[in-house]
Design a protein around this motif. Structure first.
Motif, short mmCIF file in Angstrom:
data_model
loop_
_atom_site.label_atom_id
_atom_site.label_comp_id
_atom_site.label_asym_id
_atom_site.label_seq_id
_atom_site.Cartn_x
_atom_site.Cartn_y
_atom_site.Cartn_z
N LYS A 178 -5.92 -0.57 -0.51
CA LYS A 178 -6.59 0.42 -1.37
C LYS A 178 -8.10 0.22 -1.29
CE LYS A 178 -6.71 2.23 -6.05
NZ LYS A 178 -6.23 2.11 -7.43
N SER A 238 -7.48 0.30 6.72
CA SER A 238 -6.59 1.46 6.59
C SER A 238 -5.24 1.12 5.96
CB SER A 238 -6.39 2.13 7.95
OG SER A 238 -5.92 1.18 8.86
N TYR A 298 0.83 -1.20 0.00
CA TYR A 298 0.00 0.00 0.00
C TYR A 298 0.87 1.26 0.00
CZ TYR A 298 -3.74 3.19 1.47
OH TYR A 298 -4.65 4.22 1.54
N TYR A 316 -15.32 5.47 -8.86
CA TYR A 316 -13.87 5.28 -9.05
C TYR A 316 -13.48 5.64 -10.48
CZ TYR A 316 -9.34 2.90 -9.24
OH TYR A 316 -8.01 2.61 -9.39
N ASP A 329 -2.39 10.56 -7.80
CA ASP A 329 -3.22 10.61 -6.60
C ASP A 329 -3.37 12.07 -6.16
OD1 ASP A 329 -4.43 10.39 -4.18
OD2 ASP A 329 -2.82 9.27 -3.20
N PRO A 330 -4.56 12.64 -6.30
CA PRO A 330 -4.73 14.04 -5.93
C PRO A 330 -4.33 14.29 -4.47
CG PRO A 330 -6.75 13.16 -6.91
CD PRO A 330 -5.81 12.01 -6.76
N CYS A 331 -4.47 13.26 -3.63
CA CYS A 331 -4.13 13.42 -2.21
C CYS A 331 -2.64 13.69 -2.00
CB CYS A 331 -4.51 12.18 -1.42
SG CYS A 331 -6.27 11.88 -1.38
N SER A 332 -1.80 13.23 -2.94
CA SER A 332 -0.36 13.43 -2.78
C SER A 332 0.05 14.86 -3.08
CB SER A 332 0.41 12.50 -3.72
OG SER A 332 0.30 11.19 -3.26
N ILE A 333 -0.81 15.57 -3.78
CA ILE A 333 -0.45 16.93 -4.19
C ILE A 333 -0.81 17.91 -3.07
CG2 ILE A 333 -1.01 18.78 -5.82
CD1 ILE A 333 -1.08 16.63 -7.99
N SER A 334 0.18 18.74 -2.73
CA SER A 334 0.04 19.73 -1.65
C SER A 334 -0.32 19.10 -0.31
CB SER A 334 -0.97 20.82 -2.03
OG SER A 334 -0.49 21.54 -3.14
N LYS A 335 0.08 17.84 -0.10
CA LYS A 335 -0.10 17.22 1.22
C LYS A 335 1.09 17.57 2.11
CE LYS A 335 0.34 12.70 1.56
NZ LYS A 335 -0.06 11.30 1.41
#
Lengths: 572, 159
Positions: A133, A130, A96, A189, A310-316
């Motif tokens: 995916k 958790s 993961y 998805y 992965d949008p979550c990786s951007i600006s995290k």
């Protein structure tokens, strides 16, 4: 009389195998048990799918991940309920965090017993929520084929990762007319693959005007097979490329514009280039703390362009000025097309100073300290690298000092050749992952560079290697310590080596006891003959290198300090 | 700042748990959470109110929720484009100042749904701010208990 064609009904276990065949699976790692006996009965009659019996369920998942990393296909594993399932957690979490596709099947007690604390019952869907995916619990045979189809699709699209399917025993015993769905229907998805064209133009403009640009290539470039596009674009734009640990091999390390690995044990010049650049083009990395140090100090004068699926990786972790959500390969292709179609101008002249500066930084190399008569890992690894490079081996590692030295010493020029646990940092990953690699690329030399601590975490898999003749060459850097932790204790805890001195068995005897070959190497002149013997031997080998215990990994950036605070020797 | 997030999600086993798990695993605070099916029972709507987070955290929460496979749509509802209300039951001591109690109830459009010798039970439909004032006014009379449904929110300006 009816005209209906009578199709034979299959049991859930048979449906399971038919689904795998439809997905093109021919290799599966696993361990049988009570609730999945039906599946093992189906395996007994199965010709097309080869099951490999591991010696611990954790190893099944790592082996499947090793297989996935080498082939780019989904790795597949099956285990029983309860302890079989809970033993897979580390493997699932590992895949993961590093974003590799797996489909993991776990057995579950019959639907009617779920929630009763039945024998070998564990809430594996709850436990893996958790660290996977996605996950499914299948209680009705009607859902089985659809769920398997969806799982393979989810695992190997978007940001890749492990999907867990928990199979209730009653599903395996029930019967149904088998039909494999042609399409998946997942309303929620829809990964974004194509980058926004306006953002792409802005990014190109910024890169063209940059005076001190740099690229970071991460694991996403490897996952999307974008190495060629990356290399072409870097050359066209005249931008040097650093890689993360997961991105190693995505840009040839021997290339003039390669900066090599950056981060905690990255090259001095890579860390300096990233810290001092004016435009940072980051592709497929989530800016893990091991490469950024304190994020506020990271590349603080740079405009940051960030591609990630992965949008979550951007600006995290690090704020992007030009975020581009998309698949690295597709976005880089679009950038190449846009660059070639329009009149972007590259001013090579205004980057001259930058390249001169980088050359200057490149003089800051680590001079290995010789501490004793004993072998030193950096010499051993250099020799292993030189001796084996003509084979273009797949190199798996465990976690610790040897892992960082391997990342530094092997000049990887191609992707999917280094198998290492980056995100989770799992000791015990390398050996089973190397087994998976042996099956993924059957004629390739596969090495596992290990420490004497790490190898003991999944040493039982030597039995698997011997049984199936998986010729992993395990290079144990045996220093009698948990070296990386010891290194921190030396520097930060006043040499209090608390619980880091670790004993092990006689690895040569262990190898022999399992029916493998064992070789001990204590002197420099023994290295090459040992390697020759190991490679010529048609089976798994343990090479026990007795090395200096107090060697340190440099360059080194202490946790919590900016990445340009690079320590190059003990004197600092 | 407080945010109200509306999530359209597949009505399937474990969907709620996936959302709440995300909040606990990543250390985000939930102020309130309500979930129920929509007109089409294949879907459920969750309204999640979160507090104490800056814009970058909210952005992460929205993206992380969207990343969950059963989640269809995620909206960050602002006071300008949405209405947010909740149902509140309040048990008030009725031994004294009943007149005052009824006056307050009337002013707030609050229904009295049960009367017993010791307790008046009130039913209010209100937003956070109204509830705060209501509680302040009722407190001197004597609040025995309060049960809140958690906020539900609807987008009112988009169509």
């Amino acid at each position: 009389m009816t005209n209906k064609i009578i199709t034979k009904e299959l049991t859930g276990s048979q449906v399971f195998l038919e689904c795998l065949k439809n997905e093109g699976v021919d290799t599966i790692f696993g361990y049988p048990g009570g609730v999945i006996l039906g599946i093992y009965e189906a395996f007994y009659h199965e010709k097309k799918i080869k099951h490999y019996l591991v010696r611990h369920e954790q190893a099944a998942i790592h082996a499947a991940e090793g297989y996935a990393r080498v082939t780019g296909k989904c790795g597949v594993a099956i285990v029983t309920s309860g302890p079989g399932a809970t033993n897979t957690i580390t493997g699932i979490a590992n895949a993961y965090l590093d974003g590799h596709p797996l489909v993991v099947f776990t057995g579950q007690v019959s639907a009617s017993l779920i929630g009763n604390d039945a024998f070998q019952e564990a809430d594996i869907v709850g436990i893996t929520r958790s660290c996977s995916k996605h996950n499914y619990l299948v209680k009705d045979i009607k859902d089985l084929a659809r769920v398997i189809k969806e799982a393979f699709y989810i695992a190997n699209t978007g940001k890749k990762g492990p999907v867990v399917i928990d199979l209730a025993k009653n599903v395996l015993d029930a019967k149904i007319e088998f039909e494999y769905p042609k399409e998946v229907d997942l309303e929620g998805y829809n990964p974004t693959y194509k980058g926004n064209p306006k953002q792409i133009s802005k990014a190109l403009q910024l890169l063209c005007n940059a005076k001190r640009p740099a690229i970071i290539s991460g694991g996403g470039v490897l996952s999307s097979e974008a190495s060629e596009e990356l290399t072409e674009l870097a050359k066209l734009l005249n931008v040097p490329v650093a890689t993360t640990l997961m991105g190693i091999g995505t840009y040839p390390m021997n290339d003039q514009m390669a900066l090599g690995m950056l981060g905690m044990h990255g090259n001095y010049w890579a860390n300096y280039a990233i810290s001092n650049c004016d435009v940072l083009f980051s592709i497929g990395t989530r800016f893990n703390d091991r490469i950024t140090g304190p994020s506020k100090e990271f590349a603080k004068n740079a405009q940051i362009i960030h591609i990630d699926i992965d949008p979550c990786s951007i600006s995290k972790n690090v704020t992007a000025n030009i975020p581009i959500v998309g698949d690295a390969k597709i976005v880089l292709q679009a950038m190449l097309e846009e660059f070639k179609a329009k009149n972007y101008e590259i001013n090579k002249e205004n980057k001259r100073e930058w390249f001169e500066q980088i050359e200057e930084w490149k003089k800051q190399r680590v001079i290995p300290e010789i501490q004793s008569e004993k072998l030193h890992v950096h010499t051993v690894l250099e020799q292993i690298y030189e001796y084996t490079k003509e084979y273009e081996p797949i190199v798996a590692t465990e976690v610790g000092q040897h892992q960082m030295w391997t990342a530094q010493a092997f000049n990887f020029t191609k992707p999917r050749k280094l198998l290492t646990s980056g995100g989770l940092g799992t000791m015990g990953f390398g050996f089973p992952a190397a087994m998976g690699a042996c099956l993924a690329d059957k004629n390739r030399l596969v090495l596992n560079i290990a420490g004497d601590g790490s190898i003991q975490m999944n040493i039982q898999e030597l039995a698997t290697c011997v049984e199936y003749n998986l010729p992993v060459k395990v290079m144990i850097m045996n220093n009698g310590y948990l070296g990386m932790v010891r290194q921190w204790q030396e520097k930060l805890f006043d040499r209090h080596y608390s619980e880091t001195k670790i004993s092990g068995p006689d690895f040569v005897k262990v190898a022999e006891a399992y029916g493998a070959k064992g070789i001990r190497i204590k002197k420099k002149e023994e290295i090459i003959p040992a390697l020759k013997e190991a490679i010529e031997y048609q089976g798994p080998v343990f090479l026990d290198f007795i090395v200096e215990p107090f060697e340190m990994v440099y360059p080194w950036v202490l946790a919590g300090t900016p990445i340009d605070k690079v320590i190059l020797s003990r004197k600092e | 700042m407080q945010h109200t997030i509306s999530v359209l999600v597949k009505n399937e086993a474990g969907a709620l748990s996936r959302m709440t798990n995300l909040f606990s695993a990543r250390g985000y605070n939930i102020e309130s959470l309500t979930v129920s099916t929509t007109l089409d029972t294949k879907y459920a709507r969750a309204t999640i109110v979160v507090t104490h987070c800056d814009d970058s955290v909210i952005e992460q929460i929205l993206k992380q929720l969207h990343k969950l496979i059963p989640v269809i749509k995620v909206c960050d509802l602002t006071p300008e484009n949405s209405t947010t209300l909740e149902l509140v039951f309040i048990k008030v001591d009725s031994k004294n100042e009943v007149g005052e109690l009824l006056k307050i109830a009337e002013a707030f459009g609050v229904k009295v749904i049960d009367v017993s010798p010791k307790t008046y039970t009130l039913q209010a439909v209100c937003n956070e701010k109204q509830l705060k004032s209501l509680v302040e006014l009722l407190r001197p009379i004597g609040i025995k208990d309060i049960v809140r449904s958690g906020a539900v929110s609807i987008n009112v300006k988009s169509e």
